[in-house]
Design an enzyme around this catalytic site. Structure first.
Site, PDB file in Angstrom:
ATOM      1  NE  ARG A 147     -20.717   4.955 -35.941  1.00  0.00           N
ATOM      2  CZ  ARG A 147     -19.923   3.890 -36.096  1.00  0.00           C
ATOM      3  NH1 ARG A 147     -18.962   3.645 -35.240  1.00  0.00           N
ATOM      4  NH2 ARG A 147     -20.101   3.093 -37.125  1.00  0.00           N
ATOM      5  NE  ARG A 170     -18.885  -5.103 -42.497  1.00  0.00           N
ATOM      6  CZ  ARG A 170     -18.803  -3.957 -41.834  1.00  0.00           C
ATOM      7  NH1 ARG A 170     -17.681  -3.252 -41.870  1.00  0.00           N
ATOM      8  NH2 ARG A 170     -19.834  -3.506 -41.173  1.00  0.00           N
ATOM      9  NE  ARG A 178     -23.963  -0.201 -40.296  1.00  0.00           N
ATOM     10  CZ  ARG A 178     -23.245  -1.174 -40.862  1.00  0.00           C
ATOM     11  NH1 ARG A 178     -23.842  -2.083 -41.595  1.00  0.00           N
ATOM     12  NH2 ARG A 178     -21.955  -1.211 -40.689  1.00  0.00           N
TER      13      ARG A 178
HETATM   14  P1  ADP Z   1     -19.455   0.338 -39.071  1.00  0.00           P
HETATM   15  O1  ADP Z   1     -18.451   1.433 -38.983  1.00  0.00           O
HETATM   16  O2  ADP Z   1     -19.154  -0.621 -40.144  1.00  0.00           O
HETATM   17  O3  ADP Z   1     -20.883   0.812 -39.058  1.00  0.00           O
HETATM   18  P2  ADP Z   1     -18.934  -0.402 -36.309  1.00  0.00           P
HETATM   19  O4  ADP Z   1     -18.496  -1.757 -35.953  1.00  0.00           O
HETATM   20  O5  ADP Z   1     -17.981   0.724 -36.134  1.00  0.00           O
HETATM   21  O6  ADP Z   1     -19.379  -0.567 -37.808  1.00  0.00           O
HETATM   22  O7  ADP Z   1     -20.274  -0.035 -35.538  1.00  0.00           O
HETATM   23  C1  ADP Z   1     -21.394  -0.874 -35.562  1.00  0.00           C
HETATM   24  C2  ADP Z   1     -22.568  -0.221 -34.852  1.00  0.00           C
HETATM   25  O8  ADP Z   1     -22.245  -0.014 -33.468  1.00  0.00           O
HETATM   26  C3  ADP Z   1     -22.961   1.162 -35.347  1.00  0.00           C
HETATM   27  O9  ADP Z   1     -23.812   1.107 -36.467  1.00  0.00           O
HETATM   28  C4  ADP Z   1     -23.654   1.741 -34.112  1.00  0.00           C
HETATM   29  O10 ADP Z   1     -24.952   1.256 -33.968  1.00  0.00           O
HETATM   30  C5  ADP Z   1     -22.817   1.185 -32.970  1.00  0.00           C
HETATM   31  N1  ADP Z   1     -21.723   2.121 -32.584  1.00  0.00           N
HETATM   32  C6  ADP Z   1     -20.391   1.902 -32.704  1.00  0.00           C
HETATM   33  N2  ADP Z   1     -19.680   2.975 -32.272  1.00  0.00           N
HETATM   34  C7  ADP Z   1     -20.593   3.897 -31.881  1.00  0.00           C
HETATM   35  C8  ADP Z   1     -20.506   5.220 -31.370  1.00  0.00           C
HETATM   36  N3  ADP Z   1     -19.325   5.833 -31.169  1.00  0.00           N
HETATM   37  N4  ADP Z   1     -21.668   5.870 -31.085  1.00  0.00           N
HETATM   38  C9  ADP Z   1     -22.860   5.291 -31.272  1.00  0.00           C
HETATM   39  N5  ADP Z   1     -23.023   4.050 -31.743  1.00  0.00           N
HETATM   40  C10 ADP Z   1     -21.906   3.348 -32.064  1.00  0.00           C
END
Ligand code: ADP
Ligand code: ZN
Length: 209
Positions: free
Chosen positions: A88, A123, A167
């Site tokens: 990310r 959602r 986000r």
């Molecule tokens: P979405 O893609 O709908 O935001 P996710 O379930 O992928 O939901 O992620 C939820 C939260 O988890 C993110 O908003 C972040 O806070 C954290 N997160 C998930 N993956 C990562 C990552 N690779 N790096 C940093 N934070 C992460």
């Protein structure tokens, strides 16, 4: 097939990852799901992660890189995997490149912000198995109940309106630049999110050909 799914929150990344996982017989590695499981279990990681997630912020890179590099060493990842939610940030992408893992393709699912807000606002997520539903677009057979496991459906804490905006900002500033990073590596495939889940799946499969 070693695949990364890159898309804004609510673009349907998780849903399409589920489909691809079944289609190709490879595991879906959802960092969000891993973190939420840790929160539910009250682990040390969960406690750390919760404050970031609930505020719509990213969990620190070193934490995420540690989780994913360990997970990818497991046996079930040998023949491929789908990374859903990682990398990310540029630092995460660079760390992945420095590991032994060679990614084949990076698929983005494009959905505009207005649509994203509409989707995240409706959602629902199963407390038991983590499957995602939607009040309008993926309605469960019985209201409030998971089709898969009968678990209770809830709105995620980070799907509150204020957090959704954070986000999206984080996505545009920190994650979206990864498109150029992978484009430069010749790995980028682009799909356009559609109204219907199965239409998006068709786009995704076509983009991966
Ligand atoms: P979405 O893609 O709908 O935001 P996710 O379930 O992928 O939901 O992620 C939820 C939260 O988890 C993110 O908003 C972040 O806070 C954290 N997160 C998930 N993956 C990562 C990552 N690779 N790096 C940093 N934070 C992460
Ligand atoms: Zn369930």
């Amino acid at each position: 097939m070693k695949l990364i799914l890159l898309a804004a929150p609510g673009a349907g990344k998780g849903t399409q990852a589920e489909k691809l996982s079944a289609n190709f017989g490879i595991p879906q590695i959802s960092t969000g799901a891993i973190l939420r499981k840790n929160i539910a279990d009250g682990t040390e990681l969960g406690v750390t992660a919760k404050s970031y997630i609930d505020g719509g912020k990213l969990v620190p890179d070193d934490v995420m890189i540690g989780i994913v590099t360990e997970r990818l060493k497991e046996d079930d990842c040998k023949n491929g995997f789908i990374l859903d939610g990682f990398p990310r940030t540029l630092a995460q992408a660079e760390a992945l490149d420095k590991s032994d893992v060679v990614i084949d393709k990076v698929l983005t699912i494009e959905v505009d912000d207005a649509k994203i807000i509409e989707r995240l606002s409706g959602r629902l997520e199963c407390k038991g198995c983590g499957t995602t539903f939607h009040k309008l677009y993926r309605v469960p057979a019985k209201e409030g109940v998971c089709d898969n496991c009968g678990g209770e459906l809830i709105t995620r804490a980070d799907d509150k309106p204020e957090t959704i905006k954070n986000r999206l900002d984080v996505y545009h500033t920190q994650t979206e630049p990864l498109k150029d990073y992978y484009k430069a590596q010749g790995k980028l495939a682009v799909a356009y999110g559609q109204e219907k889940i199965e239409d998006t799946t068709a786009e995704v499969l076509a983009a991966l050909k």
